[in-house]
Design an enzyme around this catalytic site. Structure first.
Site, PDB file in Angstrom:
ATOM      1  N   PRO A 276      92.952 -49.488 -46.153  1.00 50.22           N
ATOM      2  CA  PRO A 276      91.921 -49.525 -47.323  1.00 50.22           C
ATOM      3  C   PRO A 276      90.881 -48.640 -47.039  1.00 50.22           C
ATOM      4  O   PRO A 276      90.391 -48.644 -45.766  1.00 50.22           O
ATOM      5  CB  PRO A 276      91.558 -50.951 -47.434  1.00 50.22           C
ATOM      6  CG  PRO A 276      91.632 -51.424 -46.163  1.00 50.22           C
ATOM      7  CD  PRO A 276      92.938 -50.901 -45.527  1.00 50.22           C
ATOM      8  N   GLY A 277      90.545 -47.656 -47.977  1.00 53.10           N
ATOM      9  CA  GLY A 277      89.313 -46.899 -47.554  1.00 53.10           C
ATOM     10  C   GLY A 277      88.194 -47.347 -48.666  1.00 53.10           C
ATOM     11  O   GLY A 277      87.298 -47.963 -48.452  1.00 53.10           O
ATOM     12  N   CYS A 343      74.889 -22.249 -57.306  1.00 52.61           N
ATOM     13  CA  CYS A 343      75.151 -21.365 -58.357  1.00 52.61           C
ATOM     14  C   CYS A 343      76.646 -21.287 -58.669  1.00 52.61           C
ATOM     15  O   CYS A 343      77.259 -20.177 -58.726  1.00 52.61           O
ATOM     16  CB  CYS A 343      74.875 -20.018 -57.397  1.00 52.61           C
ATOM     17  SG  CYS A 343      73.133 -19.962 -57.149  1.00 52.61           S
TER      18      CYS A 343
HETATM   19  N1  LLP Z   1      96.224 -44.152 -46.458  1.00 49.60           N
HETATM   20  C1  LLP Z   1      96.559 -42.970 -46.503  1.00 49.60           C
HETATM   21  C2  LLP Z   1      97.817 -42.323 -45.905  1.00 49.60           C
HETATM   22  C3  LLP Z   1      95.690 -41.959 -47.406  1.00 49.60           C
HETATM   23  O1  LLP Z   1      96.046 -40.734 -47.543  1.00 49.60           O
HETATM   24  C4  LLP Z   1      94.518 -42.389 -48.168  1.00 49.60           C
HETATM   25  C5  LLP Z   1      93.907 -41.524 -49.038  1.00 49.60           C
HETATM   26  C6  LLP Z   1      94.318 -43.703 -47.714  1.00 49.60           C
HETATM   27  C7  LLP Z   1      95.117 -44.597 -46.970  1.00 49.60           C
HETATM   28  C8  LLP Z   1      93.114 -44.555 -48.168  1.00 49.60           C
HETATM   29  O2  LLP Z   1      93.004 -44.649 -49.710  1.00 49.60           O
HETATM   30  P1  LLP Z   1      91.852 -45.316 -50.593  1.00 49.60           P
HETATM   31  O3  LLP Z   1      92.031 -46.750 -50.183  1.00 49.60           O
HETATM   32  O4  LLP Z   1      90.480 -44.945 -50.251  1.00 49.60           O
HETATM   33  O5  LLP Z   1      92.101 -45.141 -52.096  1.00 49.60           O
HETATM   34  N2  LLP Z   1      88.816 -37.468 -51.983  1.00 49.60           N
HETATM   35  C9  LLP Z   1      89.459 -38.286 -52.814  1.00 49.60           C
HETATM   36  C10 LLP Z   1      90.480 -39.374 -52.282  1.00 49.60           C
HETATM   37  C11 LLP Z   1      91.619 -38.821 -51.471  1.00 49.60           C
HETATM   38  C12 LLP Z   1      92.279 -40.040 -50.798  1.00 49.60           C
HETATM   39  C13 LLP Z   1      93.260 -39.427 -49.922  1.00 49.60           C
HETATM   40  N3  LLP Z   1      94.036 -40.315 -49.204  1.00 49.60           N
HETATM   41  C14 LLP Z   1      88.564 -38.991 -53.932  1.00 49.60           C
HETATM   42  O6  LLP Z   1      87.503 -38.683 -53.473  1.00 49.60           O
HETATM   43  O7  LLP Z   1      88.847 -39.578 -54.795  1.00 49.60           O
END
Ligand code: LLP
Length: 420
Positions: A276-277, A343
């Site tokens: 989880p992120g 810009c």
């Molecule tokens: N595991 C893998 C293999 C991933 O590629 C990712 C996110 C995560 C876990 C964590 O995902 P989460 O739980 O945070 O959804 N920059 C973008 C999001 C990119 C996510 C990339 N991978 C944004 O700001 O929405």
């Protein structure tokens, strides 16, 4: 629930008024709430405690600040890292190497070597080629690399196309139909210990049905591989659970997610891993910004703030919505476009939005900026790299200093042959 609330008319992070931080650190500045991070980490863990064996690996990419990692380490989380830099952050925060998962579609030979030497707990292989290379590196170092094979389940996560990863045309993982064969071939290699499968179909997921389908497909694949005589003791279901960005928005909760996982995995007899992120960090941070001026527009005014797309890239990159709130709301509202000083027209945070009325010199925040905020910041237009602060009750500290343009300039050179 988060700890960014109005107290006596002033927006606070826990017990600290945000205008105090802005006065001392300057703006723009990211502010994180330790209590919110802890709460989210616990809610997620408790929801998943219905499963017999779990491993939680926080997706460092969502917020790699070492103070944040240190809080999550304290909550018993390991890390999901995608570069040597992220790996070193997780180790610097004191996370045991064995609790770290190394993901990523393009791990370099140097990174694989460093991770084997560090004793990383699990490599999520994205291809057969990567597995062959890792086996050779590990064997040459006299080590065994523990691995899972990332599989592309060809399921549409129904999220923004740029953060969708589980469709066959995406670059991630190995094709579902080839996975069992690859698993068998990699299992035969000296230097590798193939122990599991991994899947991650996308981020900011707001509908759990695609996840359920993807997990069910992984269960079938696991059974097929076991039938062929290879052990599968670990199943990494990735991250992706979305968070509300708009006040009042309803998203699946960690309990909803856990119920889906529990339903699909009930007879799996495996350790279920999660990455989880956003669900941990998203609502644990705000970006504090000052209004530089309010400029008349054709239809509605432009509120020009001192934060820009280089500090918070999500609106420019994904048309993402971040709620805006004044730090000292008057109770009045206005309809405005909120833009940064950069810009290009993509440097826009909101168009024609009803917001707290603000004027030059007022402070405001973009909410839900704790995930994919500071980590995606850059110095475009030779702006400073945005600083970060963490609050804990009535204490607060700078956890990442502002990197001034002069520091970036100092790393540049004009070769002699240009001036000779
Ligand atoms: N595991 C893998 C293999 C991933 O590629 C990712 C996110 C995560 C876990 C964590 O995902 P989460 O739980 O945070 O959804 N920059 C973008 C999001 C990119 C996510 C990339 N991978 C944004 O700001 O929405």
């Amino acid at each position: 629930m988060d700890h960014f609330q109005l107290k006596n008319g002033v927006l606070h992070a826990e017990d600290v008024p945000l205008d105090r931080i802005a006065a001392e650190v300057g703006t723009p500045v990211y502010v994180y709430s330790r209590a919110t991070l802890t709460r989210h980490a616990r809610v997620f863990r408790e929801a998943l405690s219905v499963l017999p064996r779990i491993h939680l690996a926080f997706a460092v990419k969502s917020n790699p600040n070492i103070a944040v990692l240190s809080v999550l380490k304290g909550e018993g989380y390991g890390a999901d890292v995608v570069s040597e830099g992220e790996m070193n952050r997780a180790l610097a925060a004191g996370m045991p190497a064995a609790d770290i998962v190394f993901s990523g579609v393009g791990k370099s030979r140097r990174e694989l070597t460093a991770a084997v030497q560090a004793g990383i707990g699990q490599f999520n292989l994205e291809s057969e080629e990567e597995g062959v290379e890792l086996a050779q590196i590990a064997a040459s170092l006299g080590k065994v690399a523990t691995c899972a094979l990332r599989v592309n389940p060809n399921v549409d996560a129904r999220t923004h196309a740029k953060i969708s990863t589980g469709k066959a045309e995406n670059k991630f993982g190995v094709a579902y139909d080839r996975a069992a064969g690859i698993y068998a071939r990699l299992s035969a290699l000296e230097g590798l210990n193939m122990r599991g499968l991994a899947v991650h179909i996308g981020s900011q997921i707001s509908d759990l049905e695609p996840s359920r389908q993807a997990f069910a497909k992984m269960g079938e694949l696991m059974r097929e591989i076991r039938t062929q005589g290879f052990p599968v003791s670990h199943m990494d279901l990735g991250g992706g659970l979305g968070v509300p960005y708009k006040g009042g928005e309803q998203l699946p909760t960690p309990e909803d997610y856990a119920a889906v996982v529990a339903g699909v995995t009930k007879d799996w007899d495996a350790t279920i891993m999660f990455e989880p992120g956003r669900v941990i960090t998203g609502n644990a941070g705000v970006l504090v910004t000052e209004v530089i001026r309010v400029k008349q527009g054709v239809n509605v005014p432009f509120v020009v703030v001192d934060a820009a797309m280089n500090d918070l890239a999500r609106p420019a990159m994904y048309d993402a919505w971040h709620d805006f709130a004044a730090v000292r709301p008057t109770g009045e509202t206005m309809v405005a476009n909120i833009v940064g000083p950069i810009c290009e027209s993509s440097d826009t945070f909101a168009m024609g939005r009803t917001i707290d009325a603000v004027k030059a010199g007022d402070l405001g925040v973009f909410r839900t900026a704790g995930a994919y905020g500071a980590t995606m910041a850059n110095t475009y237009n030779s702006r400073p790299l945005v600083p970060e602060v963490m609050v804990d009750g009535d204490r607060w500290a700078i956890v990442a200093e502002r990197i001034e343009p002069a520091a970036v300039l100092a790393a540049e050179r004009i070769p002699d042959w240009l001036t000779a």
